[in-house]
Write an enzyme that holds these catalytic residues in place. Structure first.
Site, PDB file in Angstrom:
ATOM      1  N   LYS A 245       0.896  -1.398   0.431  1.00 16.06           N
ATOM      2  CA  LYS A 245       0.251   0.059   0.245  1.00 16.06           C
ATOM      3  C   LYS A 245       1.011   1.142   0.036  1.00 16.06           C
ATOM      4  O   LYS A 245       0.847   2.274  -0.810  1.00 16.06           O
ATOM      5  CB  LYS A 245      -0.866  -0.122   1.582  1.00 16.06           C
ATOM      6  CG  LYS A 245      -1.981   1.178   1.209  1.00 16.06           C
ATOM      7  CD  LYS A 245      -3.727   0.494   2.100  1.00 16.06           C
ATOM      8  CE  LYS A 245      -3.291   0.596   3.955  1.00 16.06           C
ATOM      9  NZ  LYS A 245      -3.436   1.742   4.196  1.00 16.06           N
ATOM     10  N   SER A 246       1.572   0.740   0.903  1.00 22.90           N
ATOM     11  CA  SER A 246       2.351   2.169   0.995  1.00 22.90           C
ATOM     12  C   SER A 246       3.496   2.880  -0.569  1.00 22.90           C
ATOM     13  O   SER A 246       3.743   3.930  -0.846  1.00 22.90           O
ATOM     14  CB  SER A 246       4.089   2.244   1.878  1.00 22.90           C
ATOM     15  OG  SER A 246       3.253   2.039   3.219  1.00 22.90           O
TER      16      SER A 246
ATOM     17  N   ARG B 218       3.286   5.746  -3.599  1.00 22.37           N
ATOM     18  CA  ARG B 218       4.103   7.186  -4.259  1.00 22.37           C
ATOM     19  C   ARG B 218       4.154   6.465  -5.301  1.00 22.37           C
ATOM     20  O   ARG B 218       4.555   8.032  -5.771  1.00 22.37           O
ATOM     21  CB  ARG B 218       5.510   6.094  -3.139  1.00 22.37           C
ATOM     22  CG  ARG B 218       5.442   7.109  -1.699  1.00 22.37           C
ATOM     23  CD  ARG B 218       6.054   6.200  -0.750  1.00 22.37           C
ATOM     24  NE  ARG B 218       6.083   6.794   0.535  1.00 22.37           N
ATOM     25  CZ  ARG B 218       4.976   6.907   1.654  1.00 22.37           C
ATOM     26  NH1 ARG B 218       4.270   5.311   1.607  1.00 22.37           N
ATOM     27  NH2 ARG B 218       5.331   6.865   3.066  1.00 22.37           N
TER      28      ARG B 218
ATOM     29  N   GLY C  56      -4.904   7.729   5.646  1.00 23.63           N
ATOM     30  CA  GLY C  56      -3.643   9.892   6.265  1.00 23.63           C
ATOM     31  C   GLY C  56      -3.172   9.157   4.874  1.00 23.63           C
ATOM     32  O   GLY C  56      -2.971  10.222   5.111  1.00 23.63           O
TER      33      GLY C  56
ATOM     34  N   SER D  92       7.696  10.183  11.932  1.00 25.07           N
ATOM     35  CA  SER D  92       6.464   9.284  10.317  1.00 25.07           C
ATOM     36  C   SER D  92       6.818  10.055   9.647  1.00 25.07           C
ATOM     37  O   SER D  92       7.312  10.547   9.229  1.00 25.07           O
ATOM     38  CB  SER D  92       5.370  10.271  10.917  1.00 25.07           C
ATOM     39  OG  SER D  92       3.979  10.779  10.200  1.00 25.07           O
TER      40      SER D  92
ATOM     41  N   GLN E 168       4.671   9.838   6.934  1.00 23.98           N
ATOM     42  CA  GLN E 168       3.858   9.949   6.256  1.00 23.98           C
ATOM     43  C   GLN E 168       4.747  12.049   6.230  1.00 23.98           C
ATOM     44  O   GLN E 168       4.094  12.496   5.483  1.00 23.98           O
ATOM     45  CB  GLN E 168       2.022  10.326   6.706  1.00 23.98           C
ATOM     46  CG  GLN E 168       1.394   8.844   6.766  1.00 23.98           C
ATOM     47  CD  GLN E 168       0.716   8.635   7.441  1.00 23.98           C
ATOM     48  OE1 GLN E 168       0.306   9.613   7.937  1.00 23.98           O
ATOM     49  NE2 GLN E 168       0.535   7.257   6.375  1.00 23.98           N
TER      50      GLN E 168
ATOM     51  N   ASP F  56       1.869  -0.185  11.970  1.00 24.67           N
ATOM     52  CA  ASP F  56       0.910  -1.312  11.292  1.00 24.67           C
ATOM     53  C   ASP F  56      -0.070  -2.516  12.173  1.00 24.67           C
ATOM     54  O   ASP F  56      -0.775  -2.944  11.679  1.00 24.67           O
ATOM     55  CB  ASP F  56       0.468  -0.715  10.509  1.00 24.67           C
ATOM     56  CG  ASP F  56       0.694   0.666   9.657  1.00 24.67           C
ATOM     57  OD1 ASP F  56       0.460   1.582  10.540  1.00 24.67           O
ATOM     58  OD2 ASP F  56       1.250   0.550   8.540  1.00 24.67           O
TER      59      ASP F  56
ATOM     60  N   LYS G 254      -5.060   6.709  14.573  1.00 26.44           N
ATOM     61  CA  LYS G 254      -4.965   5.826  13.512  1.00 26.44           C
ATOM     62  C   LYS G 254      -6.653   5.359  12.997  1.00 26.44           C
ATOM     63  O   LYS G 254      -7.378   6.310  13.005  1.00 26.44           O
ATOM     64  CB  LYS G 254      -4.273   4.262  13.855  1.00 26.44           C
ATOM     65  CG  LYS G 254      -3.044   4.498  13.997  1.00 26.44           C
ATOM     66  CD  LYS G 254      -2.257   4.689  12.790  1.00 26.44           C
ATOM     67  CE  LYS G 254      -1.008   4.870  12.598  1.00 26.44           C
ATOM     68  NZ  LYS G 254      -0.116   5.346  11.927  1.00 26.44           N
TER      69      LYS G 254
ATOM     70  N   ARG H  92      -7.197   2.254  18.348  1.00 27.73           N
ATOM     71  CA  ARG H  92      -6.765   1.260  18.124  1.00 27.73           C
ATOM     72  C   ARG H  92      -6.743   1.130  19.366  1.00 27.73           C
ATOM     73  O   ARG H  92      -6.958  -0.468  19.881  1.00 27.73           O
ATOM     74  CB  ARG H  92      -5.984   1.099  16.731  1.00 27.73           C
ATOM     75  CG  ARG H  92      -6.415   1.360  15.392  1.00 27.73           C
ATOM     76  CD  ARG H  92      -4.802   0.203  15.194  1.00 27.73           C
ATOM     77  NE  ARG H  92      -5.621   0.559  13.599  1.00 27.73           N
ATOM     78  CZ  ARG H  92      -4.896   0.872  12.347  1.00 27.73           C
ATOM     79  NH1 ARG H  92      -3.737   0.887  12.203  1.00 27.73           N
ATOM     80  NH2 ARG H  92      -5.673   0.542  11.159  1.00 27.73           N
TER      81      ARG H  92
HETATM   82  C1  S3P Z   1       2.509   5.658   6.281  1.00 29.79           C
HETATM   83  C2  S3P Z   1       3.127   5.549   7.711  1.00 29.79           C
HETATM   84  C3  S3P Z   1       2.674   5.161   8.676  1.00 29.79           C
HETATM   85  C4  S3P Z   1       1.960   3.886   8.431  1.00 29.79           C
HETATM   86  C5  S3P Z   1       0.617   4.611   7.665  1.00 29.79           C
HETATM   87  C6  S3P Z   1       1.412   4.012   6.400  1.00 29.79           C
HETATM   88  C7  S3P Z   1       3.320   5.831   4.934  1.00 29.79           C
HETATM   89  O1  S3P Z   1       1.882   6.462   8.961  1.00 29.79           O
HETATM   90  O2  S3P Z   1       1.094   3.892  10.116  1.00 29.79           O
HETATM   91  O3  S3P Z   1      -0.124   2.817   7.586  1.00 29.79           O
HETATM   92  O4  S3P Z   1       3.082   5.149   4.052  1.00 29.79           O
HETATM   93  O5  S3P Z   1       4.460   6.830   4.904  1.00 29.79           O
HETATM   94  P1  S3P Z   1       2.677   7.543   9.969  1.00 29.79           P
HETATM   95  O6  S3P Z   1       3.513   8.188   9.103  1.00 29.79           O
HETATM   96  O7  S3P Z   1       1.535   8.436  10.736  1.00 29.79           O
HETATM   97  O8  S3P Z   1       3.202   6.781  10.997  1.00 29.79           O
END
Ligand code: S3P
Length: 436
Positions: A22-23, A27, A94, A166, A168, A320, A347, A351
């Site tokens: 997913k991540s 991107r 998010g 983080s 993100q 996660d 989250k 959670r």
């Molecule tokens: C993610 C970063 C993480 C993770 C999220 C995906 C990403 O969040 O929990 O499911 O793809 O960059 P945080 O950056 O808020 O820790």
């Protein structure tokens, strides 16, 4: 709202292919939209979250064509996106909202970025703060929550010392850095997943790493000539999805599962070390590298898990995976204690509260803490099947489906469709591998 019934299993056996990470998919989709020309993204995630990103990039003018798990994205070049007449909807994602905020901050138009009820409750100040320092004009409800109104502006490079670990936040600043004047520096307090850095490099951005500091060179404005290159890329399988099957297989001595083509980027594999330290039987086979990412197969057998404490610097690396670890707690020897993880409360659901509620429903002994929880191990007794309320959170639904496999009696997962946020075929695959 579909319900799923989980019957107790004897063991798990068979081979498994996972959806694309997913991540990484988020991107690749965003950078392909900013590149000049046609990119082909193979084994792109089937997750609803990544569909949200594709829909946003399409609304911003990129061409998006999906054929099974291959997505062809026709990019508009870094200065070619156009404003969307309707609000961009990140839905439950998010990552979509926070990363896209970085891109939109540097455009020559205004955007509105919204999300579903859950996402509208999640904090955005963490990206609004540094983006404002770069010169972005962002308005938010209570200055923290979506919908976000982002008026694109010329950005300036900053030297940002992140107050929190983080990926993100790091990614939002790096993506904004593409549109900033000069070299943007980001220093992380602890290592987080580095897919953005690797993807930026793949797409031809000028990016350097020095320990926990990353530097990205701006593309030089509309007349600066800096470019991103269209690419043909394979997305590795999602390790965070694999974790549910690693956990499920570990529960039964006779399990034997082979998970193919899993992303094993070292910034994501702390969960495998943690499983190994608890006694899990996981073997990594056929490691190879793909576009900067590491990929391999995982052979998992049953094991008796010890349990233990997860805290401090480990937390951002397995954030996660904590729902699955907590739900395994009652099957471990010593139980599971999670500390320093208040982030779990913001989250897709709270959670900590969701885990405590559902563990109690299954008869576990559990103590809720502001920043985590403590779950007693198997001496406290066997879990019993129960009705699970996942609060719309995919990882809660999947974690308790796995816990239900070894419980006494059937477990019913309410609103089970929410698993599609990351893993649309989760229940099908779990039922295929579980022998009863
Ligand atoms: C993610 C970063 C993480 C993770 C999220 C995906 C990403 O969040 O929990 O499911 O793809 O960059 P945080 O950056 O808020 O820790």
């Amino acid at each position: 709202m579909k319900k799923e019934t989980i019957q107790p299993a004897k063991h798990l056996t068979g081979g498994l292919d996972l959806p694309g990470d997913k991540s990484v998919s988020h991107r690749y989709a965003m950078l392909a939209a900013l590149a000049g020309g046609a990119s082909e993204l193979r084994h792109f995630s089937a997750a609803a979250d990544c569909r949200s990103t594709l829909a946003c990039m399409s609304a911003l003018g990129a061409g998006v064509k999906t054929d099974k798990d291959t997505v062809r994205v026709t990019g508009r070049g870094p200065h070619g996106l156009k404003s969307s007449w309707r609000a961009l909807d990140a839905e439950n994602s998010g990552t979509t909202m926070r990363l896209l905020a970085g891109i939109l901050a540097g455009q020559q138009f205004s955007s509105k970025l919204t999300g579903d009820g859950s996402l509208q409750k999640r904090p955005m100040k963490r990206v609004i703060g540094p983006l404002r320092e770069m010169g972005a004009d962002i308005r938010a409800r209570d200055d923290n929550f979506a919908p976000l109104e982002i008026r694109g502006a010329p950005l300036k490079a900053i030297d940002y010392k992140m107050p929190m670990a983080s990926a993100q936040v790091k990614s939002a600043v790096l993506l904004a850095g593409l549109f900033a004047d000069g070299v943007t520096c980001v220093t992380e307090p602890a290592r987080t997943r580095d897919h953005t850095e690797l993807a930026l490099e793949e797409f031809g951005a000028a990016i350097e790493k020095d320990g926990r500091t990353i530097r990205i060179h701006g593309l030089g404005g509309a007349n600066g000539g800096g470019k991103l290159l269209a690419k043909s890329l394979d997305v590795p399988g999602d390790l965070s999805s694999a974790v549910f099957f690693i956990a499920a297989a570990s529960l039964f001595p006779d399990s034997n599962v082979l998970i193919h083509n899993v992303g094993l980027n070292p910034t994501r594999t702390a969960i495998l070390d943690l499983f190994a330290s608890m006694g899990a039987a996981i073997q990594i086979l056929g490691l190879k590298s793909a576009h900067g990412e590491v990929v391999g197969d995982l052979a998992v057998k049953g094991a008796s898990l010890k349990g233990g404490v997860i805290a401090g610097g480990q937390i951002p690396l397995v954030i996660d995976e904590l729902p699955m670890l907590a739900a395994l707690g009652p099957y471990t020897e010593e139980g599971i204690e999670i500390r320093d993880a208040a982030e779990l409360r913001v989250k897709e659901s709270d959670r900590i509260a969701a885990l405590v509620e559902n563990l109690l429903r299954m008869g576990a002994s559990v103590e809720e803490r502001p920043d985590g929880l403590k779950v007693e191990g198997r001496r406290a007794g066997k879990l019993r099947g129960a009705e699970i309320e996942p609060r719309g959170d995919h990882r809660i639904a999947m974690a308790f489906a796995v816990a239900g496999l070894a419980a006494k009696g059937n477990t019913m997962i309410r609103d089970a469709d929410c698993a599609a946020v990351s893993f649309p075929t989760f229940f099908q695959e779990l039922n295929r591998l579980a022998e009863r």
